[in-house]
Write a protein that holds these residues in place. Structure first.
Motif, PDB file in Angstrom:
ATOM      1  N   ALA A 156     -45.345 -68.226 -18.758  1.00  0.00           N
ATOM      2  CA  ALA A 156     -46.638 -67.625 -18.188  1.00  0.00           C
ATOM      3  C   ALA A 156     -46.254 -67.212 -16.663  1.00  0.00           C
ATOM      4  CB  ALA A 156     -47.834 -67.929 -18.468  1.00  0.00           C
ATOM      5  N   ALA A 157     -45.963 -68.456 -16.144  1.00  0.00           N
ATOM      6  CA  ALA A 157     -45.756 -68.341 -14.567  1.00  0.00           C
ATOM      7  C   ALA A 157     -44.594 -67.371 -14.293  1.00  0.00           C
ATOM      8  CB  ALA A 157     -45.810 -69.637 -14.182  1.00  0.00           C
ATOM      9  N   LEU A 158     -43.570 -67.446 -14.925  1.00  0.00           N
ATOM     10  CA  LEU A 158     -42.487 -66.612 -14.668  1.00  0.00           C
ATOM     11  C   LEU A 158     -42.642 -65.016 -14.846  1.00  0.00           C
ATOM     12  CD1 LEU A 158     -39.581 -69.202 -15.831  1.00  0.00           C
ATOM     13  CD2 LEU A 158     -40.388 -68.603 -13.267  1.00  0.00           C
ATOM     14  N   LEU A 159     -43.713 -64.584 -15.582  1.00  0.00           N
ATOM     15  CA  LEU A 159     -44.074 -63.288 -15.881  1.00  0.00           C
ATOM     16  C   LEU A 159     -44.209 -62.348 -14.375  1.00  0.00           C
ATOM     17  CD1 LEU A 159     -46.297 -63.467 -19.046  1.00  0.00           C
ATOM     18  CD2 LEU A 159     -43.711 -62.748 -19.052  1.00  0.00           C
ATOM     19  N   PRO A 160     -43.781 -61.137 -14.322  1.00  0.00           N
ATOM     20  CA  PRO A 160     -43.177 -60.363 -15.286  1.00  0.00           C
ATOM     21  C   PRO A 160     -41.701 -60.438 -14.812  1.00  0.00           C
ATOM     22  CG  PRO A 160     -43.927 -58.960 -13.404  1.00  0.00           C
ATOM     23  CD  PRO A 160     -44.306 -60.599 -13.224  1.00  0.00           C
ATOM     24  N   GLN A 161     -41.271 -61.124 -14.223  1.00  0.00           N
ATOM     25  CA  GLN A 161     -39.858 -61.319 -13.704  1.00  0.00           C
ATOM     26  C   GLN A 161     -38.794 -61.706 -14.815  1.00  0.00           C
ATOM     27  OE1 GLN A 161     -42.012 -62.248 -11.487  1.00  0.00           O
ATOM     28  NE2 GLN A 161     -41.937 -60.758  -9.924  1.00  0.00           N
ATOM     29  N   THR A 162     -39.491 -62.585 -15.481  1.00  0.00           N
ATOM     30  CA  THR A 162     -38.794 -63.099 -16.775  1.00  0.00           C
ATOM     31  C   THR A 162     -39.508 -63.060 -18.028  1.00  0.00           C
ATOM     32  OG1 THR A 162     -37.450 -65.006 -15.611  1.00  0.00           O
ATOM     33  CG2 THR A 162     -37.446 -65.124 -17.709  1.00  0.00           C
ATOM     34  N   SER A 163     -39.362 -62.106 -18.721  1.00  0.00           N
ATOM     35  CA  SER A 163     -39.966 -61.983 -20.174  1.00  0.00           C
ATOM     36  C   SER A 163     -39.718 -63.089 -21.040  1.00  0.00           C
ATOM     37  CB  SER A 163     -39.733 -60.599 -20.756  1.00  0.00           C
ATOM     38  OG  SER A 163     -38.382 -60.273 -20.928  1.00  0.00           O
ATOM     39  N   SER A 164     -40.622 -63.229 -22.071  1.00  0.00           N
ATOM     40  CA  SER A 164     -40.516 -64.419 -22.998  1.00  0.00           C
ATOM     41  C   SER A 164     -41.465 -64.167 -24.108  1.00  0.00           C
ATOM     42  CB  SER A 164     -40.524 -65.419 -22.355  1.00  0.00           C
ATOM     43  OG  SER A 164     -42.035 -66.033 -21.935  1.00  0.00           O
ATOM     44  N   GLU A 165     -41.218 -64.982 -25.263  1.00  0.00           N
ATOM     45  CA  GLU A 165     -42.073 -64.982 -26.258  1.00  0.00           C
ATOM     46  C   GLU A 165     -43.639 -65.227 -26.073  1.00  0.00           C
ATOM     47  OE1 GLU A 165     -41.124 -69.223 -26.088  1.00  0.00           O
ATOM     48  OE2 GLU A 165     -40.187 -67.288 -25.518  1.00  0.00           O
ATOM     49  N   ILE A 166     -43.901 -65.643 -24.827  1.00  0.00           N
ATOM     50  CA  ILE A 166     -45.289 -65.799 -24.274  1.00  0.00           C
ATOM     51  C   ILE A 166     -46.231 -64.529 -24.284  1.00  0.00           C
ATOM     52  CG2 ILE A 166     -45.242 -65.700 -21.771  1.00  0.00           C
ATOM     53  CD1 ILE A 166     -46.708 -68.690 -23.734  1.00  0.00           C
ATOM     54  N   GLN A 167     -45.612 -63.337 -24.357  1.00  0.00           N
ATOM     55  CA  GLN A 167     -46.584 -62.395 -24.119  1.00  0.00           C
ATOM     56  C   GLN A 167     -45.911 -61.156 -24.987  1.00  0.00           C
ATOM     57  OE1 GLN A 167     -45.895 -59.764 -20.373  1.00  0.00           O
ATOM     58  NE2 GLN A 167     -47.802 -60.021 -20.203  1.00  0.00           N
ATOM     59  N   LEU A 168     -46.929 -60.455 -25.801  1.00  0.00           N
ATOM     60  CA  LEU A 168     -46.652 -59.500 -26.371  1.00  0.00           C
ATOM     61  C   LEU A 168     -46.589 -58.149 -25.415  1.00  0.00           C
ATOM     62  CD1 LEU A 168     -48.548 -59.593 -29.736  1.00  0.00           C
ATOM     63  CD2 LEU A 168     -46.383 -60.146 -29.230  1.00  0.00           C
ATOM     64  N   MET A 169     -45.937 -56.913 -25.542  1.00  0.00           N
ATOM     65  CA  MET A 169     -45.899 -56.240 -24.571  1.00  0.00           C
ATOM     66  C   MET A 169     -46.192 -54.677 -25.119  1.00  0.00           C
ATOM     67  SD  MET A 169     -42.211 -56.478 -22.426  1.00  0.00           S
ATOM     68  CE  MET A 169     -41.880 -58.074 -21.394  1.00  0.00           C
ATOM     69  N   GLY A 170     -46.871 -54.650 -26.245  1.00  0.00           N
ATOM     70  CA  GLY A 170     -47.349 -53.632 -26.885  1.00  0.00           C
ATOM     71  C   GLY A 170     -47.610 -53.721 -28.600  1.00  0.00           C
ATOM     72  N   ASP A 171     -48.001 -52.561 -29.023  1.00  0.00           N
ATOM     73  CA  ASP A 171     -48.351 -52.675 -30.405  1.00  0.00           C
ATOM     74  C   ASP A 171     -47.160 -52.439 -31.439  1.00  0.00           C
ATOM     75  OD1 ASP A 171     -47.571 -50.078 -30.197  1.00  0.00           O
ATOM     76  OD2 ASP A 171     -49.690 -49.368 -30.690  1.00  0.00           O
ATOM     77  N   HIS A 172     -45.682 -52.425 -30.657  1.00  0.00           N
ATOM     78  CA  HIS A 172     -44.410 -52.620 -31.310  1.00  0.00           C
ATOM     79  C   HIS A 172     -43.962 -53.895 -31.477  1.00  0.00           C
ATOM     80  CE1 HIS A 172     -43.543 -52.689 -27.013  1.00  0.00           C
ATOM     81  NE2 HIS A 172     -42.386 -52.988 -27.428  1.00  0.00           N
ATOM     82  N   GLU A 173     -44.633 -54.729 -30.945  1.00  0.00           N
ATOM     83  CA  GLU A 173     -44.329 -56.196 -31.040  1.00  0.00           C
ATOM     84  C   GLU A 173     -45.319 -57.150 -31.867  1.00  0.00           C
ATOM     85  OE1 GLU A 173     -41.852 -56.404 -26.786  1.00  0.00           O
ATOM     86  OE2 GLU A 173     -43.394 -57.808 -27.124  1.00  0.00           O
ATOM     87  N   ARG A 174     -44.391 -58.145 -32.520  1.00  0.00           N
ATOM     88  CA  ARG A 174     -45.402 -58.921 -33.531  1.00  0.00           C
ATOM     89  C   ARG A 174     -44.797 -60.350 -33.252  1.00  0.00           C
ATOM     90  NH1 ARG A 174     -47.434 -54.627 -33.748  1.00  0.00           N
ATOM     91  NH2 ARG A 174     -47.976 -53.491 -35.654  1.00  0.00           N
ATOM     92  N   ASN A 175     -45.794 -61.317 -33.585  1.00  0.00           N
ATOM     93  CA  ASN A 175     -45.447 -62.738 -33.757  1.00  0.00           C
ATOM     94  C   ASN A 175     -46.354 -63.035 -35.018  1.00  0.00           C
ATOM     95  OD1 ASN A 175     -48.186 -63.179 -32.863  1.00  0.00           O
ATOM     96  ND2 ASN A 175     -47.409 -63.583 -30.722  1.00  0.00           N
ATOM     97  N   GLY A 176     -46.575 -64.488 -35.196  1.00  0.00           N
ATOM     98  CA  GLY A 176     -47.462 -64.760 -36.276  1.00  0.00           C
ATOM     99  C   GLY A 176     -48.818 -64.815 -35.913  1.00  0.00           C
TER     100      GLY A 176
END
Length: 374
Positions: A156-176
């Motif tokens: 989380a601390a590295l956002l937004p420079q380094t994206s990762s699984e920690i954050q969804l970027m919109g309704d086109h993204e999914r996790n469990g």
């Protein structure tokens, strides 16, 4: 309680700086019971949730300079950290509410929790007594949860420079997160291997277990497999499984100029090679993708499929059993989600059977790969 939490946070900060930056894992033999029933799974789940919640609460006492020191970073995104903490609390409340449904069968680690305030109060008071049946688990669990929390806060601390699984970027993204309680999806990254390799063994094992996994393939690896074997052989390889894409090469798609072509080439190859197994999902290597990519994915009718539970099998720091133990502990914590292994790693061949054996009587379900993100 604030004073107690402050000193706990100070000690955790000092310990975190001194500790090596290895993925968190927990020796499950420190837990004194087998997960041989749904109720016993819930007992272990409640303990795991409360321990993690306690340490999450402790971390919130730290100011920004102290948190930078603990995470080993010069700059941190406090807004992103706060947002991730808020989402974690929501998930913990959902998880604990599900886990406490069996408290009449076994009252271990059952506290009065009906809302966020009562969960945080229970977390603040949580400790395992020195004479507890579970005392051997307490300190290893504290160390695991502290390190795992730091992994997540660092992302989380590295956002937004380094994206990762920690954050969804919109309704086109999914996790469990939207799965039902006790429901998990097995996913595999980086393949396929060459013939008779790990991919073959894992896919065959899943079929024998009557489980469907989701294999995210690299275009260049799939093309190499096709060149060395045949299209019928590749279709047999992925029989009863699902195949998504991970791009043409295993490299970050956040800064790569040709990232769109990487995805489109891979989709075309998979649709041609295994049309019955193809699912319109993209798994970004390292979880990294562009913040402005939503329009592209929507235009291509693709969803981005992230993970909630990282096995740590690709780091080289964990053994196969440690990787499996990490996954099992995170299953107890989140109670639902997308698990990621790498079928290019030998560890998955050992970790997966161990995991399924340990949870066979826990009342868990394995999500059908075709239905996971519909």
């Amino acid at each position: 309680m604030r004073i107690v939490l402050f000193f706990s946070a100070l000690l955790a900060c000092l310990a975190a700086v001194a500790a090596p930056n290895d993925p968190a894992t927990l020796d499950r033999s420190t837990w004194p019971e087998q997960l041989s029933s749904p109720a016993l799974f819930d007992v272990a789940s409640r303990a795991q949730i409360l321990m993690f919640a306690h340490l999450l609460l402790v971390s919130e006492v730290l100011d920004e300079p102290a948190l930078k020191k603990r995470l080993g970073l010069k700059q941190i995104n406090m807004a992103a950290i706060d947002a991730v903490r808020h989402r974690m609390w929501q998930r913990l409340l959902t998880s604990y509410n599900a886990a406490q449904q069996s408290c009449e069968q076994d009252a271990s680690f059952c506290f009065y929790v009906e809302d966020m305030d009562s969960l945080q109060k229970a977390a603040g008071k949580f400790r395992v007594a020195d004479d507890s049946f579970y005392v051997r688990w307490a300190e290893p669990a504290r160390a695991f949860n502290e390190r795992y929390l730091d992994e997540q806060l660092r992302l989380a601390a590295l956002l937004p420079q380094t994206s990762s699984e920690i954050q969804l970027m919109g309704d086109h993204e999914r996790n469990g997160e939207a799965f039902n309680d006790r429901l998990f999806l097995l996913t595999f990254d980086g393949g396929p291997t060459m013939a008779q390799g790990n991919t073959d063994e894992l896919a065959d094992y899943l079929r024998k277990q009557k489980i469907s996994g989701l294999f995210f393939v690299l275009g260049n690896a799939l093309q190499a497999r096709l060149d060395k074997t045949s299209m019928p052989a590749v279709r047999e390889l992925y029989r009863q499984q699902c195949v998504g894409v991970e791009g043409w090469q295993y490299r970050s798609h956040s800064q790569w100029q040709d990232w769109e072509d990487s995805i489109l080439r891979s989709v075309a190859l998979v649709q041609n090679a295994v049309p019955d197994n193809y699912v319109a999902l993209f798994r970004p290597p390292y979880g990294q993708r562009r913040a402005d990519s939503a329009a592209f994915f929507k235009a291509q009718h693709l969803q981005v499929a992230l993970w909630d539970i990282d096995s740590g099998d690709v780091t080289g720091k964990l053994s196969a059993e440690q990787s499996a133990q990490r996954v099992m502990t995170l299953m107890l914590l989140w109670r639902r989600g997308v698990i990621v292994f790498h079928d290019t790693q030998d560890k998955a061949r050992t970790a997966l059977p161990w995991l399924l054996k340990q949870t066979a009587e826990s009342g868990l379900g394995w999500q059908d790969c075709k239905e996971a993100f519909r």
